[in-house]
Design a protein around this motif. Structure first.
Motif, PDB file in Angstrom:
ATOM      1  N   LEU A 117       0.926  -1.140  -0.026  1.00 20.41           N
ATOM      2  CA  LEU A 117      -0.053  -0.028  -0.023  1.00 20.41           C
ATOM      3  C   LEU A 117       0.891   1.256   0.004  1.00 20.41           C
ATOM      4  CD1 LEU A 117      -2.854  -1.070   2.480  1.00 20.41           C
ATOM      5  CD2 LEU A 117      -3.122  -0.617   0.067  1.00 20.41           C
ATOM      6  N   LEU A 118       1.912   1.367   0.858  1.00 20.40           N
ATOM      7  CA  LEU A 118       2.737   2.292   0.857  1.00 20.40           C
ATOM      8  C   LEU A 118       3.482   2.797  -0.302  1.00 20.40           C
ATOM      9  CD1 LEU A 118       4.097   2.322   4.635  1.00 20.40           C
ATOM     10  CD2 LEU A 118       2.624   3.707   3.620  1.00 20.40           C
ATOM     11  N   GLY A 119       3.756   1.549  -1.132  1.00 15.87           N
ATOM     12  CA  GLY A 119       4.593   1.569  -2.381  1.00 15.87           C
ATOM     13  C   GLY A 119       3.994   2.228  -3.457  1.00 15.87           C
ATOM     14  N   VAL A 120       2.417   1.952  -3.388  1.00 11.17           N
ATOM     15  CA  VAL A 120       1.535   2.497  -4.133  1.00 11.17           C
ATOM     16  C   VAL A 120       1.309   3.918  -4.080  1.00 11.17           C
ATOM     17  CG1 VAL A 120      -1.003   2.690  -5.060  1.00 11.17           C
ATOM     18  CG2 VAL A 120       0.110   0.539  -4.789  1.00 11.17           C
ATOM     19  N   LEU A 121       1.167   4.319  -2.614  1.00 15.13           N
ATOM     20  CA  LEU A 121       0.925   5.715  -2.235  1.00 15.13           C
ATOM     21  C   LEU A 121       2.317   6.616  -2.466  1.00 15.13           C
ATOM     22  CD1 LEU A 121      -0.976   4.929   0.954  1.00 15.13           C
ATOM     23  CD2 LEU A 121      -1.888   6.021  -1.172  1.00 15.13           C
ATOM     24  N   SER A 122       3.437   5.952  -2.270  1.00 18.25           N
ATOM     25  CA  SER A 122       4.726   6.675  -2.239  1.00 18.25           C
ATOM     26  C   SER A 122       4.944   7.323  -3.719  1.00 18.25           C
ATOM     27  CB  SER A 122       5.962   5.934  -2.084  1.00 18.25           C
ATOM     28  OG  SER A 122       6.016   4.833  -2.884  1.00 18.25           O
ATOM     29  N   GLU A 123       4.082   6.608  -4.848  1.00 17.77           N
ATOM     30  CA  GLU A 123       4.425   7.128  -6.321  1.00 17.77           C
ATOM     31  C   GLU A 123       3.496   8.348  -6.344  1.00 17.77           C
ATOM     32  OE1 GLU A 123       3.041   3.883  -8.681  1.00 17.77           O
ATOM     33  OE2 GLU A 123       4.669   2.640  -8.068  1.00 17.77           O
ATOM     34  N   ARG A 124       2.680   8.554  -5.408  1.00 15.57           N
ATOM     35  CA  ARG A 124       2.012   9.959  -5.511  1.00 15.57           C
ATOM     36  C   ARG A 124       2.314  11.072  -4.715  1.00 15.57           C
ATOM     37  NH1 ARG A 124      -2.695   8.725  -8.360  1.00 15.57           N
ATOM     38  NH2 ARG A 124      -3.249  11.124  -8.256  1.00 15.57           N
ATOM     39  N   LEU A 125       2.888  10.590  -3.480  1.00 18.64           N
ATOM     40  CA  LEU A 125       3.343  11.397  -2.376  1.00 18.64           C
ATOM     41  C   LEU A 125       4.602  11.291  -1.895  1.00 18.64           C
ATOM     42  CD1 LEU A 125       1.601  13.786  -0.785  1.00 18.64           C
ATOM     43  CD2 LEU A 125       1.225  11.879   0.855  1.00 18.64           C
ATOM     44  N   SER A 126       5.442  12.156  -1.437  1.00 22.40           N
ATOM     45  CA  SER A 126       6.540  11.865  -0.874  1.00 22.40           C
ATOM     46  C   SER A 126       6.689  11.767   0.839  1.00 22.40           C
ATOM     47  CB  SER A 126       7.787  13.050  -1.076  1.00 22.40           C
ATOM     48  OG  SER A 126       7.149  14.283  -0.996  1.00 22.40           O
ATOM     49  N   GLY A 127       7.587  11.413   1.294  1.00 17.78           N
ATOM     50  CA  GLY A 127       7.605  11.167   2.957  1.00 17.78           C
ATOM     51  C   GLY A 127       7.320  10.091   3.530  1.00 17.78           C
ATOM     52  N   LEU A 128       7.215   8.988   2.506  1.00 16.48           N
ATOM     53  CA  LEU A 128       7.018   7.538   3.247  1.00 16.48           C
ATOM     54  C   LEU A 128       8.028   6.529   2.984  1.00 16.48           C
ATOM     55  CD1 LEU A 128       3.394   7.208   1.576  1.00 16.48           C
ATOM     56  CD2 LEU A 128       3.827   7.800   3.755  1.00 16.48           C
ATOM     57  N   LYS A 129       9.148   7.209   2.504  1.00 20.57           N
ATOM     58  CA  LYS A 129      10.549   6.444   2.140  1.00 20.57           C
ATOM     59  C   LYS A 129      10.689   5.651   3.576  1.00 20.57           C
ATOM     60  CE  LYS A 129      14.981   6.645   0.253  1.00 20.57           C
ATOM     61  NZ  LYS A 129      16.144   7.607  -0.415  1.00 20.57           N
ATOM     62  N   ASP A 130      11.241   6.372   4.594  1.00 19.76           N
ATOM     63  CA  ASP A 130      11.920   5.827   5.561  1.00 19.76           C
ATOM     64  C   ASP A 130      10.813   4.768   6.442  1.00 19.76           C
ATOM     65  OD1 ASP A 130      13.863   7.507   5.536  1.00 19.76           O
ATOM     66  OD2 ASP A 130      13.137   9.010   6.735  1.00 19.76           O
ATOM     67  N   LEU A 131       9.389   5.022   6.338  1.00 20.48           N
ATOM     68  CA  LEU A 131       8.385   4.055   6.792  1.00 20.48           C
ATOM     69  C   LEU A 131       8.551   2.752   5.979  1.00 20.48           C
ATOM     70  CD1 LEU A 131       6.409   3.445   8.949  1.00 20.48           C
ATOM     71  CD2 LEU A 131       4.564   4.681   7.545  1.00 20.48           C
ATOM     72  N   ARG A 132       8.645   2.768   4.687  1.00 16.02           N
ATOM     73  CA  ARG A 132       8.673   1.643   3.830  1.00 16.02           C
ATOM     74  C   ARG A 132       9.989   0.854   4.115  1.00 16.02           C
ATOM     75  NH1 ARG A 132       8.643   2.405  -2.141  1.00 16.02           N
ATOM     76  NH2 ARG A 132       8.113   0.364  -2.130  1.00 16.02           N
ATOM     77  N   ALA A 133      11.064   1.639   4.498  1.00 17.07           N
ATOM     78  CA  ALA A 133      12.299   0.955   4.844  1.00 17.07           C
ATOM     79  C   ALA A 133      12.223   0.141   6.092  1.00 17.07           C
ATOM     80  CB  ALA A 133      13.380   1.941   4.839  1.00 17.07           C
ATOM     81  N   ASP A 134      11.600   0.804   7.120  1.00 16.07           N
ATOM     82  CA  ASP A 134      11.259   0.092   8.352  1.00 16.07           C
ATOM     83  C   ASP A 134      10.329  -1.238   8.122  1.00 16.07           C
ATOM     84  OD1 ASP A 134      12.904   1.928   9.971  1.00 16.07           O
ATOM     85  OD2 ASP A 134      11.170   3.147  10.564  1.00 16.07           O
TER      86      ASP A 134
END
Length: 210
Positions: A117-134
């Motif tokens: 889900l965060l992968g899809v959303l990160s294509e439209r919005l920044s700021g989710l990279k660190d959470l996805r890494a965790d």
């Protein structure tokens, strides 16, 4: 019935009673690798929970979308269905009906769900990279638990199809999608913490204890 036969039957009966009532040896402890991976996973989940408010504040700017559960509206719940956001796999206390295999597999499925889900959303919005890494690191630790515990079963939810990308028609849908995903992720992380605490000290049922 003669005396010898009666004595023999009595001995057999007493032996059967002693076998059933004999103390069973201590249940085996979880492997050290399993306990270590569970502890590292728990530490990472705690970090995710600490970081979620800041991630939400940085990415969700639409008024009225907060992490306060009391602000949830019926419209937002309808948006869960509209955006096709699946519910997280349910985690329950360990029992004969909800086994260690099921628990660890559902942990894995939940982590993969929110990573997707965060992968899809990160294509439209920044700021989710660190959470996805965790979340990626969390999945690594859960996989180590799976290997150490020799878990072989897979959750049917693990490969469920995500339709979120095709439903993000505008900024509002993106904002709601991020809000709902982070809110559900927080709830799933609370369930993860409880389950990780429980399975770290889990003692499987020994043979003969039924």
């Amino acid at each position: 019935m003669n005396t010898l036969t009666a004595v023999a039957l009595l001995h057999c009966f007493l032996f059967a009673v002693l076998v059933r009532s004999a103390p069973v040896g201590p249940a085996s402890e979880p492997p050290a690798a399993f306990r270590e991976a569970a502890e590292r996973a728990k530490t990472l989940v705690e970090k995710i929970l600490r970081d979620l408010p800041a991630v939400h504040a940085a990415t969700v700017t639409t008024e009225g979308l907060t992490l306060d559960p009391s602000t949830e509206t019926t419209n937002l719940q309808l948006m869960v269905t509209s955006l096709g956001i699946p519910a997280a796999p349910v985690l329950k206390p360990l029992s004969e009906r909800f086994t260690l295999d099921m628990c660890v597999s559902r942990m894995m499925a939940g982590g993969q769900l929110y990573q997707g889900l965060l992968g899809v959303l990160s294509e439209r919005l920044s700021g989710l990279k660190d959470l996805r890494a965790d979340l990626r690191d969390l999945l690594t630790h859960i996989n180590k638990m799976k290997v150490a515990a020799q878990v072989s079963s897979d959750s049917p939810d693990q490969n469920q199809r995500l339709d979120l990308a095709s439903r993000l028609h505008g900024n509002y849908e993106v904002q709601v999608g991020v809000h709902l995903t982070l809110t559900q992720l927080r709830s799933f992380c609370h369930d993860l913490i409880r389950s990780l605490r429980a399975i770290a000290t889990y003692r499987p049922r020994s043979a003969g204890t039924r």
